[in-house]
Design a protein around this motif. Structure first.
Motif, mmCIF file in Angstrom:
data_model
loop_
_atom_site.group_PDB
_atom_site.id
_atom_site.type_symbol
_atom_site.label_atom_id
_atom_site.label_comp_id
_atom_site.label_asym_id
_atom_site.label_seq_id
_atom_site.Cartn_x
_atom_site.Cartn_y
_atom_site.Cartn_z
ATOM 1 N N LEU A 52 -20.681 -2.913 1.710
ATOM 2 C CA LEU A 52 -20.682 -1.840 0.719
ATOM 3 C C LEU A 52 -19.997 -0.594 1.278
ATOM 4 C CD1 LEU A 52 -21.555 -0.644 -1.986
ATOM 5 C CD2 LEU A 52 -23.762 -0.072 -0.934
ATOM 6 N N GLY A 53 -20.343 -0.217 2.510
ATOM 7 C CA GLY A 53 -19.701 0.933 3.140
ATOM 8 C C GLY A 53 -18.208 0.738 3.294
ATOM 9 N N THR A 54 -17.811 -0.466 3.676
ATOM 10 C CA THR A 54 -16.383 -0.757 3.831
ATOM 11 C C THR A 54 -15.655 -0.641 2.501
ATOM 12 O OG1 THR A 54 -16.897 -2.269 5.658
ATOM 13 C CG2 THR A 54 -14.734 -2.479 4.642
ATOM 14 N N MET A 55 -16.262 -1.187 1.459
ATOM 15 C CA MET A 55 -15.643 -1.157 0.137
ATOM 16 C C MET A 55 -15.395 0.276 -0.326
ATOM 17 S SD MET A 55 -16.529 -0.610 -3.317
ATOM 18 C CE MET A 55 -18.294 -0.846 -3.350
ATOM 19 N N ILE A 56 -16.371 1.156 -0.107
ATOM 20 C CA ILE A 56 -16.253 2.547 -0.543
ATOM 21 C C ILE A 56 -15.106 3.265 0.161
ATOM 22 C CG2 ILE A 56 -17.425 4.800 -0.508
ATOM 23 C CD1 ILE A 56 -20.070 3.249 -0.859
ATOM 24 N N ALA A 57 -14.907 2.961 1.436
ATOM 25 C CA ALA A 57 -14.003 3.773 2.270
ATOM 26 C C ALA A 57 -12.597 3.211 2.423
ATOM 27 C CB ALA A 57 -14.623 3.954 3.657
ATOM 28 N N LEU A 58 -12.333 2.000 1.947
ATOM 29 C CA LEU A 58 -11.056 1.357 2.244
ATOM 30 C C LEU A 58 -9.850 2.126 1.702
ATOM 31 C CD1 LEU A 58 -11.886 -2.417 1.862
ATOM 32 C CD2 LEU A 58 -10.633 -1.401 3.773
ATOM 33 N N VAL A 59 -9.871 2.477 0.431
ATOM 34 C CA VAL A 59 -8.720 3.185 -0.143
ATOM 35 C C VAL A 59 -8.523 4.555 0.504
ATOM 36 C CG1 VAL A 59 -7.765 4.203 -2.245
ATOM 37 C CG2 VAL A 59 -8.726 1.894 -2.309
ATOM 38 N N ALA A 321 3.681 -3.076 -2.334
ATOM 39 C CA ALA A 321 3.660 -1.612 -2.272
ATOM 40 C C ALA A 321 5.040 -1.039 -1.952
ATOM 41 C CB ALA A 321 2.672 -1.152 -1.202
ATOM 42 N N PRO A 322 5.330 0.181 -2.427
ATOM 43 C CA PRO A 322 6.550 0.882 -1.999
ATOM 44 C C PRO A 322 6.493 1.152 -0.498
ATOM 45 C CG PRO A 322 5.567 1.948 -3.925
ATOM 46 C CD PRO A 322 4.562 0.961 -3.415
ATOM 47 N N ASP A 323 7.639 1.398 0.082
ATOM 48 C CA ASP A 323 7.708 1.644 1.519
ATOM 49 C C ASP A 323 6.833 2.840 1.897
ATOM 50 O OD1 ASP A 323 8.549 0.960 4.008
ATOM 51 O OD2 ASP A 323 10.441 2.048 3.911
ATOM 52 N N GLY A 324 6.053 2.674 2.945
ATOM 53 C CA GLY A 324 5.194 3.743 3.435
ATOM 54 C C GLY A 324 3.829 3.800 2.784
ATOM 55 N N ARG A 325 3.544 2.896 1.842
ATOM 56 C CA ARG A 325 2.257 2.933 1.147
ATOM 57 C C ARG A 325 1.495 1.614 1.262
ATOM 58 N NH1 ARG A 325 5.755 6.230 -1.400
ATOM 59 N NH2 ARG A 325 5.000 8.261 -2.110
ATOM 60 N N SER A 326 1.824 0.813 2.240
ATOM 61 C CA SER A 326 1.183 -0.504 2.365
ATOM 62 C C SER A 326 -0.305 -0.393 2.652
ATOM 63 C CB SER A 326 1.873 -1.331 3.456
ATOM 64 O OG SER A 326 1.809 -0.675 4.712
ATOM 65 N N ALA A 327 -0.723 0.607 3.432
ATOM 66 C CA ALA A 327 -2.143 0.736 3.756
ATOM 67 C C ALA A 327 -2.964 1.034 2.510
ATOM 68 C CB ALA A 327 -2.360 1.835 4.805
ATOM 69 N N THR A 328 -2.417 1.836 1.604
ATOM 70 C CA THR A 328 -3.122 2.130 0.357
ATOM 71 C C THR A 328 -3.271 0.869 -0.481
ATOM 72 O OG1 THR A 328 -2.241 4.387 0.351
ATOM 73 C CG2 THR A 328 -3.099 3.541 -1.727
ATOM 74 N N ALA A 329 -2.198 0.083 -0.587
ATOM 75 C CA ALA A 329 -2.255 -1.164 -1.355
ATOM 76 C C ALA A 329 -3.230 -2.152 -0.729
ATOM 77 C CB ALA A 329 -0.861 -1.780 -1.456
ATOM 78 N N ILE A 330 -3.165 -2.285 0.590
ATOM 79 C CA ILE A 330 -4.092 -3.188 1.274
ATOM 80 C C ILE A 330 -5.534 -2.703 1.116
ATOM 81 C CG2 ILE A 330 -4.800 -4.012 3.560
ATOM 82 C CD1 ILE A 330 -1.799 -4.050 4.289
ATOM 83 N N GLY A 331 -5.719 -1.380 1.163
ATOM 84 C CA GLY A 331 -7.049 -0.836 0.950
ATOM 85 C C GLY A 331 -7.579 -1.168 -0.428
ATOM 86 N N MET A 332 -6.725 -1.090 -1.445
ATOM 87 C CA MET A 332 -7.127 -1.436 -2.798
ATOM 88 C C MET A 332 -7.525 -2.901 -2.887
ATOM 89 S SD MET A 332 -7.597 -0.752 -5.963
ATOM 90 C CE MET A 332 -7.625 -1.604 -7.550
ATOM 91 N N GLN A 333 -6.684 -3.772 -2.372
ATOM 92 C CA GLN A 333 -6.982 -5.206 -2.417
ATOM 93 C C GLN A 333 -8.255 -5.521 -1.653
ATOM 94 O OE1 GLN A 333 -6.355 -7.458 0.475
ATOM 95 N NE2 GLN A 333 -7.017 -9.257 -0.678
ATOM 96 N N ASN A 334 -8.427 -4.915 -0.508
ATOM 97 C CA ASN A 334 -9.625 -5.155 0.294
ATOM 98 C C ASN A 334 -10.880 -4.567 -0.334
ATOM 99 O OD1 ASN A 334 -9.003 -5.436 3.868
ATOM 100 N ND2 ASN A 334 -8.082 -6.538 2.177
#
Length: 393
Positions: A52-59, A321-334
């Protein structure tokens, strides 16, 4: 050897250490149940606090990693998670639950940031393998924890097990601070990330991934109780089966990563794995009362299939994701993955105890079927940004 492999190694170790908490702790479910005087569904809630904590903080962590870089994010997150794990050793079930929630909040930094590192350092022709290595660290970290942690908990107590996890987590965070860095020419994101989170392909992928987490965490949460409580296997033997499944699942992540590189598709292999996972858990439900060797012979491959797909979905999310935004996309998926991971241990345990063990396995099979249906119309699109072609030595 190119420095990208050093970065991959550090990121993989950090990923495995994080997995020791959210995937390894179920190996001491019986000790947690006894130490905190909990029922099996309550243990599921306790373990779900990490997810639950991980889900909240990923993005949020993903956004920060895209703007500030992965080294800062993973170092702060690792040290914070270590402090929370120390706190879990000091109190009752409520204190432990809050501490594990905090460990998830800080540990989420690793998931998005280490994925960004792989996306930055590896080109699309080797990214499946590289992400497979990173993702393999997750079940391997869980397997090592399953092999060691029950002995620590039995001989020295549950608090000592938490202290041991805290020490390893802090050590790895310091290693990240010393060794992780971005490649030359790495792109940092600006303030705009909303378009990434609204991409319909990313939303569909995230939902399918969340559904595939149901069989994954049904296996993770219930292998030991299924074999120990339901079929009378010793805790040590049940934990050994859990460890074998996690180790083979890790090898499977490498295999499907190489497969996706050669097929030049992440979604094609993901569809196949989804279908096979559904079949595997349906067989486990049917063979619930079969002779123990038969049950284990079906349960282990089903668990391996449920574990091996994550790298495919994470890589696809980063490549969308666009270049430079992969962590945000991965955070969303995760995030969807961890929402499912936070609820599945409790729901699966509740169904197993109050309905039937085969019903819990059938629920996992149905979830995999729905995930496969969601992926059916998929057409994977490769962006032409530098992120999807870069390969740094």
């Amino acid at each position: 050897m190119g420095y990208r492999w050093v970065v991959l190694c550090v990121g993989a170790v950090a990923q495995g250490t994080n997995a020791a908490v959210f995937l390894g702790l179920p190996a001491i479910s019986p000790q947690l149940q006894q130490h905190f005087s909990l029922t099996l569904p309550q243990v599921g809630l306790l373990l779900g606090a990490v997810n639950l904590g991980t889900m909240i903080a990923l993005v949020p962590w993903g956004v920060v990693a895209d703007r500030r870089g992965e080294r800062l994010v993973m170092t702060i997150g690792g040290l914070g998670a270590a402090a929370c794990l120390l706190s879990a050793a000091l109190g009752n079930a409520w204190v432990a639950g809050l501490a594990l929630l905090g460990a998830g909040l800080f540990g989420a930094s690793v998931n998005a940031a280490s994925g960004r590192a792989v996306m930055s350092w590896f080109g699309k022709d080797t990214r499946g393998l590289a992400m497979g290595v990173r993702q393999t660290a997750t079940p391997l970290g869980a397997a090592l924890t399953a092999a060691v942690l029950p002995g620590v908990a039995i001989s020295a107590g549950v608090p000592t097990a938490f202290v041991a996890l805290a020490g390893v987590t802090a050590f790895v965070a310091l290693a990240v601070a010393l060794l992780a860095r971005e490649p030359p020419g790495a792109v940092r994101a600006g303030a705009e990330h909303g378009l990434v989170l609204k991409d319909p392909r990313l939303l569909r992928l995230s939902l399918a991934s969340g559904l595939l987490v149901v069989p994954q965490f049904t296996a993770t949460a219930l292998i030991v109780p299924l074999l120990h409580d339901h079929r009378g296997v010793s805790v040590t033997a049940a934990a050994a089966v859990f460890a074998v499944a996690q180790a083979l699942g890790g090898a499977g992540r490498l295999v499907v990563g190489v497969w996706s590189d050669r097929a030049r598709s992440r979604i094609g292999p993901l569809k196949v794995v989804s279908a096979l996972t559904a079949i595997g858990f349906a067989l486990v439900a049917v063979l619930d009362q079969a002779p123990l060797p038969v049950l284990v012979a079906v349960l282990v491959p089903a668990s391996v299939l449920a574990l091996c797909w994550n790298g495919l979905a994470v890589t696809e999310a980063g490549e969308l994701a666009p270049d430079g935004r992969s962590a945000t996309a991965i955070g969303m998926q995760n995030s969807v993955n961890y929402l499912s991971a936070a609820t599945t241990p409790f729901v699966a345990s509740f169904v197993a105890v109050h309905v039937a063990w085969p019903a819990a396995m059938a629920l996992a099979a149905v979830s995999a079927v729905v995930a496969r249906v969601l992926l059916q119309p998929w057409r994977s699109l490769r962006a032409s940004s530098p992120q999807n072609s870069r390969s740094v030595s």
